[in-house]
Enzyme design. Sequence first.
Site, PDB file in Angstrom:
ATOM      1  N   LEU A  94     -16.019 -12.628   5.312  1.00 48.82           N
ATOM      2  CA  LEU A  94     -15.837 -13.571   4.219  1.00 48.82           C
ATOM      3  C   LEU A  94     -14.908 -14.690   4.681  1.00 48.82           C
ATOM      4  O   LEU A  94     -13.813 -14.410   5.186  1.00 48.82           O
ATOM      5  CB  LEU A  94     -15.238 -12.879   2.993  1.00 48.82           C
ATOM      6  CG  LEU A  94     -16.067 -11.757   2.349  1.00 48.82           C
ATOM      7  CD1 LEU A  94     -15.313 -11.159   1.170  1.00 48.82           C
ATOM      8  CD2 LEU A  94     -17.431 -12.264   1.897  1.00 48.82           C
ATOM      9  N   ASP A 194      -3.058  -1.155  -3.669  1.00 46.85           N
ATOM     10  CA  ASP A 194      -2.209  -1.826  -2.671  1.00 46.85           C
ATOM     11  C   ASP A 194      -2.365  -3.338  -2.854  1.00 46.85           C
ATOM     12  O   ASP A 194      -2.660  -4.074  -1.914  1.00 46.85           O
ATOM     13  CB  ASP A 194      -2.624  -1.400  -1.262  1.00 46.85           C
ATOM     14  CG  ASP A 194      -1.574  -1.736  -0.203  1.00 46.85           C
ATOM     15  OD1 ASP A 194      -0.461  -2.167  -0.585  1.00 46.85           O
ATOM     16  OD2 ASP A 194      -1.861  -1.579   0.988  1.00 46.85           O
TER      17      ASP A 194
END
Length: 289
Positions: A94, A194
């Site tokens: 990406l 996270d």
Amino acid sequence: MWNTVAQSLSNALNTPFEIKDKQQLSNSSVDHLFKISDGAQNFFVKVSPIADLERLECEAEDLALLTKESLFMVPDCILTGTTLDYSFNVLEWLDFDDNVDNDWAKMGEYLALMHLKHEQGMFGNERDNFIGATAQPNQWHKKWDVFFSEDRIGWQLQLLHEKGFNLCDIDACVEFVKDALHHHHIQPSLLHGDLWRGNVGFHQGVPCIYDPACYYGDREVDIAMTKLFGALPKRFYDAYEAHYPLQYGYETRETIYNLYHLLNHANIFAGHYLTQAKDTIDGLMREMA
């Protein structure tokens, strides 16, 4: 190593893939990260010792779970593979936008919508996974205060104790956290686990999340983590609160929830994180005494 990656990727894509360009990427984790290309397609490769295969398998499962349960753009894990010495994940590449006008309100909205799904009735996950390089137990619990105090704070403190670092009386700290969360009644939400600035981004304007440590817990854990190493833009929090307002007492719980991540950093990096974690424990106990 790279012949195996290319062959595995060729098999997964059902078309020949030849690595014509390979770039190592800078990062702060224990893994080695690469961008590979055949001149037409790019992929992201995470390489670890063979002993870390389970951790990479968990990452692939968590990415798939986030894809299924959220509106975020989440990189697909194309495959998990091994050589004699290494394990690796090959992920969709990406390109992230470097734009100060990124739609942080949409990021906050997407997170709230994910958190608003309360289809799981217990706290934990189907399997244990990892937070960074640290094993993260996810045994199912009916009570959030028990789960977080024992399987999060108590677990990290015990790992530190085994390394010779004794920041506090473990049993007393676990009981303190359990008492602090006892009257905080919530429904489980799927958590990224996270969620800090380094694990979010935008691809063609669409909010992205990656490097997860998923489990079902208090959605405030994700919000707290976004503030630990530098808060996200205010537009993110305003949009989140517009869709799913935080409950009374969040500020105190934010410190408790971020203690887990400080303890994890102390386990991984030691150094000043040991002092920061101990100071946080001492401060919480004085404040709540």
